[in-house]
Design a protein around this motif. Structure first.
Motif: not given
Ligand SMILES: [Zn+2]
Length: 337
Positions: A1-2, A57-59, A119-121, A166
């Motif tokens: 997430m972020r 997620d992306m990070e 899972g990524h904002g 992350h």
């Protein structure tokens, strides 16, 4: 997430909680709780065969090092200048391909049902490209959602996989952070986002079989939930926004191999769900960068029986990890107004 995820939550929350500096009223809190309970009964369609729940997620994904690569720019005022559409657009496709590779690998080992929960904002939890996603996958997208990163998981799943995760807030990982917190512990043990969600899933008997991300994330996650899962090292962090990386194709190949091994380990019963002793003593400290009004608002969340233990710190004692998940969802809606 972020962080932007949190902002998004505030933008689209229904009903909205109080603005900064105002504690939400009991009626507003009750309405949020009602929404969480409403969706609790909704399940993703049940499918036959071994089921895999994937949280991308992306990070932590291959190649990503800079916030401009994972932010769409529509997450809130603060984030407008943190995007470069050209980058973000390209990384969405890489993200989708990482998920497809994970599904393909799991399939070769006998998995038959796949649910992907964004899972990524960035872009309001809608980064995976539906038209490019493996057609067998059921996709949960958008925000807010009651259990955020594990919304839709239940005891019918054979395993849980995290891709592109992350490292924890305060660690030297690439784009490291942890929801709205500078610190988050359960029974005194530090948990990152993977750890928090592993505990919620563990309560349902579902274990984590694959985690991909940078070296810092993998090392700390092993420390938190044990080393049963198959790790995928996507990059080595050399700064908060710098890493030694591989070709995206090579990362996908690693994901395919790892996902197959992860499913085989689960089928052999070699991975234990992550559990902790109850009641859970959940201690968290809100980010120092938030204004005091956020602390006041969180202190006003009477629905959760929070105890304030420090200037920006709170404690929740609960027998339910799901309750902890609901608290995360609610705090996100408070923090980002
Ligand atoms: Zn993220």
């Amino acid at each position: 997430m972020r962080t932007p995820a949190l902002i998004l939550a505030a933008l689209v929350a229904a009903p909205p909680l109080a603005g900064q500096g105002q504690a939400p009223s009991p009626a507003q809190q009750a309405a949020v709780r009602a929404r969480q309970e409403l969706f609790r009964a909704k399940r993703v369609p049940r499918e036959a065969g071994f089921r895999v729940f994937i949280v991308p997620d992306m990070e932590g994904m291959g190649s990503a090092v800079d916030i401009h690569e994972v932010i769409a720019g529509n997450e809130g005022e603060r984030y407008r200048t943190l995007t470069s559409p050209d980058y973000w657009d390209r990384f969405r496709l890489l993200l989708t391909k990482e998920v497809n590779a994970t599904i393909a690998g799991a399939r070769t080992a006998g998995a038959r049902s796949f649910v992907v929960n964004e899972g990524h904002g960035g872009n309001m939890f809608a980064n995976v490209l539906p038209w490019d996603l493996d057609t067998a996958a059921i996709l949960v997208r958008g925000f807010p959602k009651p259990l955020v990163m594990v919304t839709g998981i239940d005891s019918t799943f054979g395993t849980l996989m995290f891709t592109g995760a992350h490292a924890n807030a305060g660690s030297p990982g690439v784009m490291a952070h942890n929801f709205a917190f500078d610190s988050f512990t359960v029974n005194g043990k530090k948990l990152n986002e993977v750890g928090i969600n592993a505990l919620i899933a563990g309560e349902m008997g579902v274990s984590v079989s694959l985690v991909s991300g940078d070296d810092v994330l993998l090392a700390e996650t092993r420390e938190m939930i044990g080393g049963d899962f198959v790790p995928v090292l996507t990059k080595r962090a050399v700064g908060r926004m710098a890493a030694i990386t591989y070709s995206p194709a090579r990362v996908r190949s690693m994901l395919r191999t790892a996902a197959a091994e992860a499913v085989r380990r689960e089928m052999r019963g070699q991975i234990r769900p992550f559990t902790m002793a109850r009641p859970y003593r959940v201690d968290f400290t809100l980010r120092a960068s938030y204004p005091d009004s956020v602390v006041t608002a969180v202190a006003g969340l009477t629905d959760f029986k929070l105890e304030q233990t420090g200037a920006r710190s709170f404690r929740l004692v609960t027998d339910s990890a799901r309750e902890m998940g609901y608290l995360l969802d609610t705090i996100e809606q408070v923090v980002l107004r």
